[in-house]
Structures are given as structure tokens and as C-alpha cells.
Design a protein around this motif. Structure first.
Motif, PDB file in Angstrom:
ATOM      1  N   GLY A  14      -6.093  -7.886   6.868  1.00 60.27           N
ATOM      2  CA  GLY A  14      -6.341  -9.210   6.630  1.00 60.27           C
ATOM      3  C   GLY A  14      -6.590  -9.743   5.073  1.00 60.27           C
ATOM      4  O   GLY A  14      -7.127 -10.915   4.995  1.00 60.27           O
ATOM      5  N   PHE A  15      -6.325  -8.987   4.296  1.00 61.38           N
ATOM      6  CA  PHE A  15      -6.562  -9.516   2.743  1.00 61.38           C
ATOM      7  C   PHE A  15      -5.424 -10.379   2.442  1.00 61.38           C
ATOM      8  O   PHE A  15      -4.192 -10.601   2.743  1.00 61.38           O
ATOM      9  N   LEU A  16      -5.823 -11.282   1.508  1.00 58.83           N
ATOM     10  CA  LEU A  16      -4.890 -12.298   0.956  1.00 58.83           C
ATOM     11  C   LEU A  16      -4.487 -11.743  -0.317  1.00 58.83           C
ATOM     12  O   LEU A  16      -4.987 -11.606  -1.350  1.00 58.83           O
ATOM     13  N   LEU A  17      -2.935 -11.299  -0.407  1.00 59.74           N
ATOM     14  CA  LEU A  17      -2.566 -10.555  -1.345  1.00 59.74           C
ATOM     15  C   LEU A  17      -2.351 -11.125  -2.787  1.00 59.74           C
ATOM     16  O   LEU A  17      -2.262 -10.642  -3.657  1.00 59.74           O
ATOM     17  N   SER A  18      -2.225 -12.641  -2.472  1.00 59.31           N
ATOM     18  CA  SER A  18      -2.133 -13.387  -3.795  1.00 59.31           C
ATOM     19  C   SER A  18      -3.330 -13.962  -4.406  1.00 59.31           C
ATOM     20  O   SER A  18      -3.124 -14.200  -5.581  1.00 59.31           O
ATOM     21  N   LYS A  19      -4.500 -13.618  -3.846  1.00 58.82           N
ATOM     22  CA  LYS A  19      -5.672 -13.699  -4.699  1.00 58.82           C
ATOM     23  C   LYS A  19      -6.269 -12.563  -5.276  1.00 58.82           C
ATOM     24  O   LYS A  19      -6.869 -11.648  -4.511  1.00 58.82           O
ATOM     25  N   GLY A  20      -5.961 -12.117  -6.693  1.00 56.45           N
ATOM     26  CA  GLY A  20      -6.483 -10.992  -7.203  1.00 56.45           C
ATOM     27  C   GLY A  20      -7.866 -11.135  -7.968  1.00 56.45           C
ATOM     28  O   GLY A  20      -8.344 -12.251  -7.835  1.00 56.45           O
ATOM     29  N   ILE A  21      -8.107 -10.070  -8.496  1.00 56.83           N
ATOM     30  CA  ILE A  21      -9.601  -9.980  -8.920  1.00 56.83           C
ATOM     31  C   ILE A  21      -9.361 -10.180 -10.558  1.00 56.83           C
ATOM     32  O   ILE A  21      -9.858 -10.897 -11.042  1.00 56.83           O
ATOM     33  N   HIS A  22      -8.329  -9.355 -11.197  1.00 55.71           N
ATOM     34  CA  HIS A  22      -8.070  -9.199 -12.578  1.00 55.71           C
ATOM     35  C   HIS A  22      -6.654  -9.925 -12.786  1.00 55.71           C
ATOM     36  O   HIS A  22      -6.287 -10.700 -13.810  1.00 55.71           O
ATOM     37  N   HIS A  23      -5.745  -9.948 -11.956  1.00 51.74           N
ATOM     38  CA  HIS A  23      -4.438 -10.161 -12.065  1.00 51.74           C
ATOM     39  C   HIS A  23      -4.609 -11.822 -11.424  1.00 51.74           C
ATOM     40  O   HIS A  23      -4.746 -11.970 -10.437  1.00 51.74           O
ATOM     41  N   GLU A  24      -3.985 -12.950 -11.876  1.00 49.61           N
ATOM     42  CA  GLU A  24      -4.261 -14.282 -11.506  1.00 49.61           C
ATOM     43  C   GLU A  24      -3.017 -15.004 -11.802  1.00 49.61           C
ATOM     44  O   GLU A  24      -3.019 -16.264 -12.143  1.00 49.61           O
TER      45      GLU A  24
ATOM     46  N   ILE B 235       7.071   2.289  -4.739  1.00 48.40           N
ATOM     47  CA  ILE B 235       6.762   2.899  -3.468  1.00 48.40           C
ATOM     48  C   ILE B 235       5.166   2.782  -3.443  1.00 48.40           C
ATOM     49  O   ILE B 235       4.751   2.416  -1.966  1.00 48.40           O
ATOM     50  N   VAL B 236       4.207   3.146  -4.277  1.00 44.20           N
ATOM     51  CA  VAL B 236       2.748   2.974  -4.117  1.00 44.20           C
ATOM     52  C   VAL B 236       2.588   1.594  -3.806  1.00 44.20           C
ATOM     53  O   VAL B 236       1.601   1.322  -2.960  1.00 44.20           O
ATOM     54  N   ARG B 237       3.033   0.739  -4.453  1.00 42.60           N
ATOM     55  CA  ARG B 237       2.801  -0.849  -4.404  1.00 42.60           C
ATOM     56  C   ARG B 237       3.211  -1.241  -3.029  1.00 42.60           C
ATOM     57  O   ARG B 237       2.220  -2.104  -2.453  1.00 42.60           O
ATOM     58  N   GLY B 238       4.151  -0.910  -2.588  1.00 43.52           N
ATOM     59  CA  GLY B 238       4.598  -1.267  -0.971  1.00 43.52           C
ATOM     60  C   GLY B 238       3.654  -0.759  -0.086  1.00 43.52           C
ATOM     61  O   GLY B 238       3.140  -1.481   0.798  1.00 43.52           O
ATOM     62  N   CYS B 239       2.970   0.611  -0.128  1.00 43.02           N
ATOM     63  CA  CYS B 239       2.088   1.158   0.711  1.00 43.02           C
ATOM     64  C   CYS B 239       0.817   0.331   0.619  1.00 43.02           C
ATOM     65  O   CYS B 239       0.279   0.052   1.670  1.00 43.02           O
ATOM     66  N   VAL B 240       0.410   0.148  -0.410  1.00 48.77           N
ATOM     67  CA  VAL B 240      -0.811  -0.639  -0.791  1.00 48.77           C
ATOM     68  C   VAL B 240      -0.982  -2.032  -0.198  1.00 48.77           C
ATOM     69  O   VAL B 240      -1.696  -2.430   0.514  1.00 48.77           O
ATOM     70  N   ALA B 241       0.328  -2.519  -0.493  1.00 47.17           N
ATOM     71  CA  ALA B 241       0.470  -3.996  -0.036  1.00 47.17           C
ATOM     72  C   ALA B 241       0.231  -3.988   1.585  1.00 47.17           C
ATOM     73  O   ALA B 241      -0.185  -4.891   2.319  1.00 47.17           O
TER      74      ALA B 241
END
Length: 76
Positions: free
Chosen positions: A45-55, A32-38
Motif C-alpha cells: 500500500g505504499f505510494l511509490l511516487s512519493k519519495g524521501i530523498h528522490h523527488e 531486477i531488484v528495483r522491480g522486486c522492491v516496487a
């Protein structure tokens, strides 16, 4: 490493793969939290597939998984 110690302290014997009621409830809360943050990040306008630590190339929500870490305490 820190998450492992955290969960062993609050939920002894619990791991990601165990099929317990506690693990199911935590996974539900995180989703639920992941969906809200996404939704919030995508709307701004953020690119969700480009992570900082998760790659992971198989994960379309790398940035969301990075940002959700600070909200895990609310679910726990």
C-alpha cells in the motif's frame, strides 16, 4: 557523492553513461531488484511516487529508488 567514490574505487573510469559490459550488467541487476522492491512496496500500500530523498515529478518510483540503496551491494 558517496556513490561516486564507491564506483570509482571498485570500477575505475566507470560512469552511468558509459557503454561497457560491466555497466550493462549492473543496470540489469538494479532493474531486477528495483522491480522486486516496487512490487513489495505496492503490495503493502505504499505510494511509490512519493519519495524521501528522490523527488522527481517525472519518476513514478521515487520511493523505490530511495529504498533500493541498501540493496545495491548485492548487485555489485
Amino acid at each position: 557523492m558517496v556513490a561516486h567514490k564507491y564506483f570509482q574505487y571498485y570500477y575505475p573510469g566507470l560512469n552511468r553513461r558509459c557503454e561497457s559490459a560491466v555497466n550493462s550488467r549492473l543496470n540489469y541487476g538494479y532493474s531486477i531488484v528495483r522491480g522486486c522492491v516496487a512490487k513489495y512496496l505496492a503490495a503493502h500500500g505504499f505510494l511509490l511516487s512519493k519519495g524521501i530523498h528522490h523527488e522527481s515529478s517525472l519518476n513514478a518510483f521515487n520511493l523505490v529508488d530511495d529504498m533500493i540503496e541498501s540493496f545495491r551491494a548485492f548487485v555489485d
